[in-house]
Every structure is written in structure tokens, then in C-alpha cells.
Design a protein around this motif. Sequence first.
Motif, PDB file in Angstrom:
ATOM      1  N   GLU A  26       0.817  -1.219   0.000  1.00 30.60           N
ATOM      2  CA  GLU A  26       0.000   0.000   0.000  1.00 30.60           C
ATOM      3  C   GLU A  26       0.851   1.270   0.000  1.00 30.60           C
TER       4      GLU A  26
ATOM      5  N   ARG B 265     -15.133   3.567   1.076  1.00 30.32           N
ATOM      6  CA  ARG B 265     -14.064   4.056   1.965  1.00 30.32           C
ATOM      7  C   ARG B 265     -13.497   5.335   1.351  1.00 30.32           C
TER       8      ARG B 265
ATOM      9  N   HIS C 256     -10.289   5.438  -1.293  1.00 29.17           N
ATOM     10  CA  HIS C 256     -10.118   3.998  -1.512  1.00 29.17           C
ATOM     11  C   HIS C 256      -9.211   3.706  -2.715  1.00 29.17           C
TER      12      HIS C 256
ATOM     13  N   TYR D  39     -19.557   0.677  10.360  1.00 26.14           N
ATOM     14  CA  TYR D  39     -20.582   0.340   9.365  1.00 26.14           C
ATOM     15  C   TYR D  39     -21.899   1.091   9.531  1.00 26.14           C
TER      16      TYR D  39
HETATM   17  P1  TYD Z   1      -9.079  -4.905   3.793  1.00 27.61           P
HETATM   18  O1  TYD Z   1      -9.217  -6.354   4.125  1.00 27.61           O
HETATM   19  O2  TYD Z   1      -9.471  -3.902   4.825  1.00 27.61           O
HETATM   20  O3  TYD Z   1      -7.582  -4.689   3.286  1.00 27.61           O
HETATM   21  P2  TYD Z   1      -6.893  -3.382   2.603  1.00 27.61           P
HETATM   22  O4  TYD Z   1      -7.742  -2.201   2.838  1.00 27.61           O
HETATM   23  O5  TYD Z   1      -5.606  -3.308   3.347  1.00 27.61           O
HETATM   24  O6  TYD Z   1      -6.727  -3.735   1.153  1.00 27.61           O
HETATM   25  O7  TYD Z   1      -9.939  -4.597   2.488  1.00 27.61           O
HETATM   26  C1  TYD Z   1      -9.716  -5.317   1.289  1.00 27.61           C
HETATM   27  C2  TYD Z   1     -10.645  -4.710   0.249  1.00 27.61           C
HETATM   28  O8  TYD Z   1     -11.993  -4.999   0.630  1.00 27.61           O
HETATM   29  C3  TYD Z   1     -10.547  -3.204   0.164  1.00 27.61           C
HETATM   30  O9  TYD Z   1     -10.703  -2.817  -1.199  1.00 27.61           O
HETATM   31  C4  TYD Z   1     -11.735  -2.700   0.974  1.00 27.61           C
HETATM   32  C5  TYD Z   1     -12.761  -3.797   0.779  1.00 27.61           C
HETATM   33  N1  TYD Z   1     -13.690  -4.011   1.919  1.00 27.61           N
HETATM   34  C6  TYD Z   1     -15.069  -4.029   1.673  1.00 27.61           C
HETATM   35  O10 TYD Z   1     -15.538  -3.862   0.539  1.00 27.61           O
HETATM   36  N2  TYD Z   1     -15.890  -4.219   2.738  1.00 27.61           N
HETATM   37  C7  TYD Z   1     -15.437  -4.386   3.997  1.00 27.61           C
HETATM   38  O11 TYD Z   1     -16.252  -4.544   4.949  1.00 27.61           O
HETATM   39  C8  TYD Z   1     -14.024  -4.393   4.222  1.00 27.61           C
HETATM   40  C9  TYD Z   1     -13.468  -4.584   5.590  1.00 27.61           C
HETATM   41  C10 TYD Z   1     -13.189  -4.203   3.144  1.00 27.61           C
END
Ligand code: TYD
Length: 387
Positions: free
Chosen positions: A147, A303, A306, A363
Motif C-alpha cells: 500500500e 471508503r 479507496h 458500518y
Molecule cells: P481490507 O481487508 O481492509 O484490506 P486493505 O484495505 O488493506 O486492502 O480490504 C480489502 C478490500 O476490501 C478493500 O478494497 C476494501 C474492501 N472491503 C469491503 O468492501 N468491505 C469491507 O467490509 C471491508 C473490511 C473491506
Amino acid sequence: MANVITGQNVNMASTLVTGGAGFIGSNFVLGWLAADCGALVNLDKLTYAGNPANLASVQNIHRYTFAHGDICDSTLVAKLFRKHRPRAVVHFAAESHVDRSILGPEEFLKTNVDGTFTLLQAARSYHDSLAGEERERFRFLHVSTDEVYGTLSPADPAFHEETPYAPNSPYAASKAASDHLVRAWIHTYGLPAIVTNCSNNYGPYQFPEKLIPLMIANALQGKALPVYGDGMQVRDWLYVGDHTSALRTVLERGRIGETYNIGGGNQRSNLEVVTMVCELLDELVPKSTFRPHLQLVKYVTDRPGHDRRYAIDARKLEGELGWRPKESFETGLRKTVEWYLENAAWVENVTSGAYQQWIEQNYSTRERGDATTIEARRKADAGRGTR
Ligand code: TYD
Ligand code: NAD
């Protein structure tokens, strides 16, 4: 905080692991002890992400020592170096969840930046005190993330070791800062360190705040599966056992001062990942009243900031050190879902109490008014002619 140091292996050459009670750390510790790689000291603060139950099977092994404490505590860290005279440090300890870093970045700066600084200073002073073979063989392995490189668009080549740093989240920025500190300690003080940057890990013992274990835990309870934004963000998934084998390889044969990218070669969109998890659960839990589990998908507010896509070019590690991942995403994900099904008590244990507050905090504000279910989304997309 009271520092409790248990175990007795003061005479064998040890490896000092930080954050060994977390997801990747505990997989590393278990693999290390199973492979008889030598004594190991695990310094862990036991934050919400650290779970001693992960290491229950090794707690009485004489080669294993647990030290409860903070990597920011310079007195404790110096004491551990003096007492155990480690031949290597493997530094996992970090705040690691992007969403938490968005809601509260301070802890990320403390642990990931100050904590790494404290460890580097202690390692440097310890390394300066060594001579001969002990000095020659000492290594500091800093475990970092892809990242730090920022985000890729669909046609961009994968991240390689020379990709410029462009972190986008507070988590990524704090890890990038820690990588830069390591680099400076190599160049300025001659610390024999190596940095690894790996892609998203998955596998046993991952805390269910991250995508894959969260989806498994929620689906088993018939809860919504929250997909951020359009679910088309891409991650390059690495089975945790493949990651820990890569770390052992780098520790053994990696060149001092180098960076090695570690990836599983499994780029998948989040929606693909969630779909695969749901299909595995449909198959492995045939009597579930929530089948087909995919109906539980709910699109929620994205997010902020994102990153769209991560992908790792691991050719340097593969070519130079001969490492290869063993698991495909299909085999690794099946193992992972099976592990969570067999370890329901572990999940229950970590999802009580403070975890519920996190779920509420992260959430409850993500509700969206538009097409939120997978069925509604399909219809909306069909109407717009996108699928
Ligand atoms: P995550 O497991 O938090 O890892 P990172 O942000 O380090 O990549 O998230 C992986 C992907 O999944 C990221 O694109 C965000 C998405 N995500 C969701 O769509 N829903 C969720 O509830 C979470 C926790 C992550
Ligand atoms: P995790 O959040 O599961 O575990 C972190 C561990 O560090 C916990 O045991 C926690 O108690 C401990 N810790 C936190 N703050 C501490 C402090 N101040 N002092 C001592 N211990 C402390 O993290 P993880 O997923 O196992 O990640 C391990 C490392 O790998 C991190 O450095 C992370 O940045 C990196 N990484 C993780 C991933 C991933 O997909 N999980 C991907 C790339 C890189």
C-alpha cells in the motif's frame, strides 16, 4: 503497562519477533517453531489485534518466549536485546487496518513510526556492540505493505521494487514512513536490514475486521456482507503460509539493504472474492438457511480515498531467491474458509465485546439509499446497459 516475560531460552540464538500474536505474526511464529528454526522471542502489546490464543499450542515450548509489551518502550526493547542477543529481528508489530487509520490515525503514527524508530535505535546500538560472526549474521527484517506504492489503474504494470512511494491512507503513509526510516538506518548507520512489501494476506487467524474473515463471519450468521463502493477494487491475494515462507527465505538468503516484493499472483476484485467466499459456504454448509449466501451482499458507502487496485511484481524474489507461492487463490481460500468453519470458537471469542463497537462505528454510517443489494444492483446495471 506491566511487562511480563515468560519462557527460559536465554542461551540459544534467538530471533526477536514483534507483533507475533497478530495474524501474520502468529502464522510466522507457529511455522518457525514447527520447522525447528531456533528459539524465538515474541514482543507483543496484545492490542485488540493480538490474540494469545493463536499461540496456545506453543506457549509451553522451551524455545518460545513471550514478552508482553510495547515496541515504543525503549527500555523494554533494549532489555530484550541484552537478554536474548537475537540473531535477527522480524518486525511485524503495527496498527494494520486502513479503516481504523481513517477513523483514528494517531495510534498508527505511534506504533508504526515511533515504534519502528525505537526498534531501529535499539537494533543499531545492539548491532554496534556485536563482533565477529554474531555481527556478520545479524539481520533486521522489516515487514511492510504494497500500500506504500499507492494505487494502480487497470492497465498499469504491477508494483515493483523501484515503484515510487505514493501512500494514500494514514495506514499506508505510516508504513511508508517506517520503510523510509529503515532505509535511512541502513544507509546512515550500516544496519543490516531488509524490507519486504507484500500484498493482501488471507488465511487462518486473521481478525474479522478484514475483508475475507469479515465476510465469512457475517455470512455464517446471515448478516449483511458490506461491499464498499462498486466492489470492483482489485487486490492481489497472498496466502499467509506463502508469505511466511517468503519471509524465512528472505531472512536466510536476502541481500542486506534490498527490498523484496511478495505477492501471490492472484488479482481479484472484491466482488469476485465475496462471490467465491459465498459459493464455498454454499458448498461447505449445505444446510445453512442463508443459502445462497450471495443474497446477503449489501453495497455500502465507499471508503474515503479507496485505492482502486494493487498488484505485485514478485519476480525479484522469485528469480533471486527461488521463492514461489504454493497456493492458488482457489486452494488457499478453500483452506481459509474450512479453517474458519472448524474454529467457530476462535471467531466467537474475538468478535465479542470491543469488536461489536468497531462494527457499529465503521458500518453504521455506511448506509446507502440507492441500489444496495446484489439483485437491485444487477437490475440497475442492466438498465444502464453496463452488464
Ligand atoms: P481490507 O481487508 O481492509 O484490506 P486493505 O484495505 O488493506 O486492502 O480490504 C480489502 C478490500 O476490501 C478493500 O478494497 C476494501 C474492501 N472491503 C469491503 O468492501 N468491505 C469491507 O467490509 C471491508 C473490511 C473491506
Ligand atoms: P495484525 O493487526 O493482525 O497484528 C498486529 C500485531 O502487532 C498484534 O499482535 C498487535 O497486538 C501487535 N502490536 C500492535 N501495536 C503494538 C505495539 N505498539 N507494540 C507491540 N506490539 C504491537 O497485523 P497483521 O495483519 O498480522 O500484519 C503484520 C504486519 O504485516 C504489519 O506490519 C502490516 O503492516 C504488514 N502487512 C500486513 C498485510 C495484511 O494483509 N494483513 C499485508 C501487507 C503487510
